[in-house]
Design an enzyme around this catalytic site. Structure first.
Site, PDB file in Angstrom:
ATOM      1  N   PRO A 120       0.787  -1.232   0.000  1.00 33.52           N
ATOM      2  CA  PRO A 120       0.000   0.000   0.000  1.00 33.52           C
ATOM      3  C   PRO A 120       0.821   1.286   0.000  1.00 33.52           C
ATOM      4  O   PRO A 120       1.842   1.375   0.691  1.00 33.52           O
ATOM      5  CB  PRO A 120      -0.823  -0.102   1.294  1.00 33.52           C
ATOM      6  CG  PRO A 120      -0.134  -1.119   2.131  1.00 33.52           C
ATOM      7  CD  PRO A 120       0.517  -2.075   1.169  1.00 33.52           C
ATOM      8  N   ASN A 121       0.344   2.217  -0.781  1.00 33.17           N
ATOM      9  CA  ASN A 121       0.878   3.577  -0.901  1.00 33.17           C
ATOM     10  C   ASN A 121       2.174   3.678  -1.704  1.00 33.17           C
ATOM     11  O   ASN A 121       2.627   4.784  -1.983  1.00 33.17           O
ATOM     12  CB  ASN A 121       1.082   4.224   0.484  1.00 33.17           C
ATOM     13  CG  ASN A 121      -0.219   4.348   1.239  1.00 33.17           C
ATOM     14  OD1 ASN A 121      -1.188   4.895   0.715  1.00 33.17           O
ATOM     15  ND2 ASN A 121      -0.288   3.814   2.452  1.00 33.17           N
ATOM     16  N   ARG A 170       6.071  12.041  -2.885  1.00 33.08           N
ATOM     17  CA  ARG A 170       6.033  12.668  -1.549  1.00 33.08           C
ATOM     18  C   ARG A 170       7.125  12.045  -0.693  1.00 33.08           C
ATOM     19  O   ARG A 170       7.646  10.973  -1.010  1.00 33.08           O
ATOM     20  CB  ARG A 170       4.663  12.420  -0.895  1.00 33.08           C
ATOM     21  CG  ARG A 170       3.588  13.397  -1.348  1.00 33.08           C
ATOM     22  CD  ARG A 170       2.349  13.250  -0.485  1.00 33.08           C
ATOM     23  NE  ARG A 170       2.697  13.164   0.939  1.00 33.08           N
ATOM     24  CZ  ARG A 170       2.179  12.279   1.797  1.00 33.08           C
ATOM     25  NH1 ARG A 170       1.289  11.419   1.401  1.00 33.08           N
ATOM     26  NH2 ARG A 170       2.545  12.271   3.064  1.00 33.08           N
ATOM     27  N   TYR A 191      12.171   8.348   1.232  1.00 34.05           N
ATOM     28  CA  TYR A 191      12.098   7.314   0.191  1.00 34.05           C
ATOM     29  C   TYR A 191      12.817   7.667  -1.113  1.00 34.05           C
ATOM     30  O   TYR A 191      12.865   6.850  -2.032  1.00 34.05           O
ATOM     31  CB  TYR A 191      10.621   6.987  -0.115  1.00 34.05           C
ATOM     32  CG  TYR A 191       9.868   6.481   1.094  1.00 34.05           C
ATOM     33  CD1 TYR A 191      10.198   5.269   1.687  1.00 34.05           C
ATOM     34  CD2 TYR A 191       8.823   7.222   1.655  1.00 34.05           C
ATOM     35  CE1 TYR A 191       9.515   4.805   2.799  1.00 34.05           C
ATOM     36  CE2 TYR A 191       8.132   6.768   2.761  1.00 34.05           C
ATOM     37  CZ  TYR A 191       8.479   5.555   3.336  1.00 34.05           C
ATOM     38  OH  TYR A 191       7.804   5.095   4.433  1.00 34.05           O
ATOM     39  N   ASN A 246       7.880  -5.818  -1.214  1.00 38.13           N
ATOM     40  CA  ASN A 246       7.897  -4.721  -0.242  1.00 38.13           C
ATOM     41  C   ASN A 246       6.453  -4.615   0.258  1.00 38.13           C
ATOM     42  O   ASN A 246       5.609  -4.011  -0.405  1.00 38.13           O
ATOM     43  CB  ASN A 246       8.354  -3.412  -0.877  1.00 38.13           C
ATOM     44  CG  ASN A 246       8.431  -2.296   0.162  1.00 38.13           C
ATOM     45  OD1 ASN A 246       7.885  -2.424   1.262  1.00 38.13           O
ATOM     46  ND2 ASN A 246       9.087  -1.196  -0.171  1.00 38.13           N
ATOM     47  N   ALA A 248       3.267  -0.976   4.730  1.00 32.98           N
ATOM     48  CA  ALA A 248       2.738  -0.965   6.101  1.00 32.98           C
ATOM     49  C   ALA A 248       2.215  -2.331   6.549  1.00 32.98           C
ATOM     50  O   ALA A 248       2.189  -2.627   7.754  1.00 32.98           O
ATOM     51  CB  ALA A 248       1.647   0.085   6.228  1.00 32.98           C
ATOM     52  N   GLU A 292      12.061 -10.055   1.350  1.00 32.57           N
ATOM     53  CA  GLU A 292      11.365  -8.833   1.785  1.00 32.57           C
ATOM     54  C   GLU A 292      12.325  -7.645   1.639  1.00 32.57           C
ATOM     55  O   GLU A 292      13.483  -7.729   2.047  1.00 32.57           O
ATOM     56  CB  GLU A 292      10.964  -9.012   3.252  1.00 32.57           C
ATOM     57  CG  GLU A 292      10.271  -7.809   3.855  1.00 32.57           C
ATOM     58  CD  GLU A 292       9.924  -8.039   5.336  1.00 32.57           C
ATOM     59  OE1 GLU A 292       9.688  -9.195   5.756  1.00 32.57           O
ATOM     60  OE2 GLU A 292       9.903  -7.046   6.073  1.00 32.57           O
ATOM     61  N   ARG A 338      13.565   4.062  12.464  1.00 25.67           N
ATOM     62  CA  ARG A 338      12.315   4.833  12.469  1.00 25.67           C
ATOM     63  C   ARG A 338      11.460   4.462  13.693  1.00 25.67           C
ATOM     64  O   ARG A 338      11.972   3.930  14.663  1.00 25.67           O
ATOM     65  CB  ARG A 338      11.601   4.621  11.130  1.00 25.67           C
ATOM     66  CG  ARG A 338      12.484   5.058   9.945  1.00 25.67           C
ATOM     67  CD  ARG A 338      11.806   4.879   8.619  1.00 25.67           C
ATOM     68  NE  ARG A 338      10.609   5.710   8.527  1.00 25.67           N
ATOM     69  CZ  ARG A 338       9.665   5.545   7.595  1.00 25.67           C
ATOM     70  NH1 ARG A 338       9.785   4.593   6.687  1.00 25.67           N
ATOM     71  NH2 ARG A 338       8.606   6.332   7.569  1.00 25.67           N
TER      72      ARG A 338
HETATM   73  O1  CA2 Z   1      10.780   1.562   3.680  1.00 23.82           O
HETATM   74  C1  CA2 Z   1       9.911   0.926   3.091  1.00 23.82           C
HETATM   75  O2  CA2 Z   1      10.058   0.451   1.971  1.00 23.82           O
HETATM   76  C2  CA2 Z   1       8.540   0.740   3.749  1.00 23.82           C
HETATM   77  O3  CA2 Z   1       8.064  -0.555   3.410  1.00 23.82           O
HETATM   78  C3  CA2 Z   1       7.621   1.806   3.170  1.00 23.82           C
HETATM   79  C4  CA2 Z   1       6.238   1.820   3.789  1.00 23.82           C
HETATM   80  C5  CA2 Z   1       6.323   1.868   5.314  1.00 23.82           C
HETATM   81  O4  CA2 Z   1       5.030   1.745   5.871  1.00 23.82           O
HETATM   82  C6  CA2 Z   1       7.210   0.767   5.877  1.00 23.82           C
HETATM   83  O5  CA2 Z   1       7.301   0.913   7.273  1.00 23.82           O
HETATM   84  C7  CA2 Z   1       8.607   0.848   5.270  1.00 23.82           C
HETATM   85  C8  CA2 Z   1       5.454   3.049   3.306  1.00 23.82           C
HETATM   86  C9  CA2 Z   1       5.189   3.014   1.824  1.00 23.82           C
HETATM   87  C10 CA2 Z   1       4.552   4.301   1.418  1.00 23.82           C
HETATM   88  O6  CA2 Z   1       5.454   4.982   0.571  1.00 23.82           O
HETATM   89  C11 CA2 Z   1       5.236   6.266   0.253  1.00 23.82           C
HETATM   90  C12 CA2 Z   1       6.207   6.873  -0.490  1.00 23.82           C
HETATM   91  C13 CA2 Z   1       6.058   8.178  -0.859  1.00 23.82           C
HETATM   92  C14 CA2 Z   1       4.921   8.875  -0.510  1.00 23.82           C
HETATM   93  C15 CA2 Z   1       3.948   8.260   0.239  1.00 23.82           C
HETATM   94  C16 CA2 Z   1       4.101   6.943   0.616  1.00 23.82           C
END
Ligand code: CA2
Length: 147
Positions: free
Chosen positions: A9-10, A17, A22, A74, A77, A98, A107
């Site tokens: 998700p996301n 963003r 990221y 990946n 969340a 993973e 974090r």
């Molecule tokens: O670090 C990672 O790859 C995560 O899997 C990213 C997830 C987070 O919930 C994990 O704890 C770590 C979040 C993905 C959402 O990514 C976004 C990127 C840019 C803008 C909004 C969301």
């Protein structure tokens, strides 16, 4: 060889963003980088993203049913919440790696635990989107050596 790349998700918002966490690459950039790696191994890639837990579960089952050689996931969340994804990974006979773009251990505490990790071949965190390439290369090399 056939590898499935799953994004949770996301991650469709990647590069749009939160670049401090990221980076600036979009999911399409990640896909294109992986296609270049796959090309070197004459491998087939199936790159997908979903915001829905059940769809990710279905795709893991599909990877097993259609005899994929590996999965890079990946779970975003869902990493920190999903027993269903743990069970799906544990229930298939396909190596799963993973990947996390950010270093989840630097974090918030709720990101330190992964439900999937114990069922995976390995986990790569904090190396940016390069982590996807390392995971893919690992699966492709593993596949070659078992031919
Ligand atoms: O670090 C990672 O790859 C995560 O899997 C990213 C997830 C987070 O919930 C994990 O704890 C770590 C979040 C993905 C959402 O990514 C976004 C990127 C840019 C803008 C909004 C969301």
């Amino acid at each position: 060889m056939k590898i499935m790349i799953l994004n949770g998700p996301n991650l469709n918002r990647l590069g749009k963003r939160e670049p401090a966490i990221y980076g600036y690459e979009t999911l399409e950039d990640v896909h294109n980088n992986l296609l270049r790696v796959a090309e070197r191994y004459l491998a087939e890639l199936d790159f997908r993203q979903s915001n829905h837990e059940g769809e990710l579960v279905d795709w893991l089952h599909e990877a097993a049913d259609k005899s994929y050689d590996g999965v890079v996931i990946n779970p975003a969340a869902y990493t920190h919440t999903s027993v269903a994804l743990h069970d799906a990974v544990a229930g298939i006979d396909v190596p799963v790696i993973e990947v996390h773009i950010s270093n989840v251990h630097k974090r918030e505490a709720f990101r330190h635990h992964s439900y999937l990790a114990p069922a995976c071949l390995g986990q790569i965190v904090g190396l940016g989107t390069y982590g996807y390439e390392l995971a893919l290369q690992t699966l492709l090399q593993k596949g070659e050596s078992s031919c």
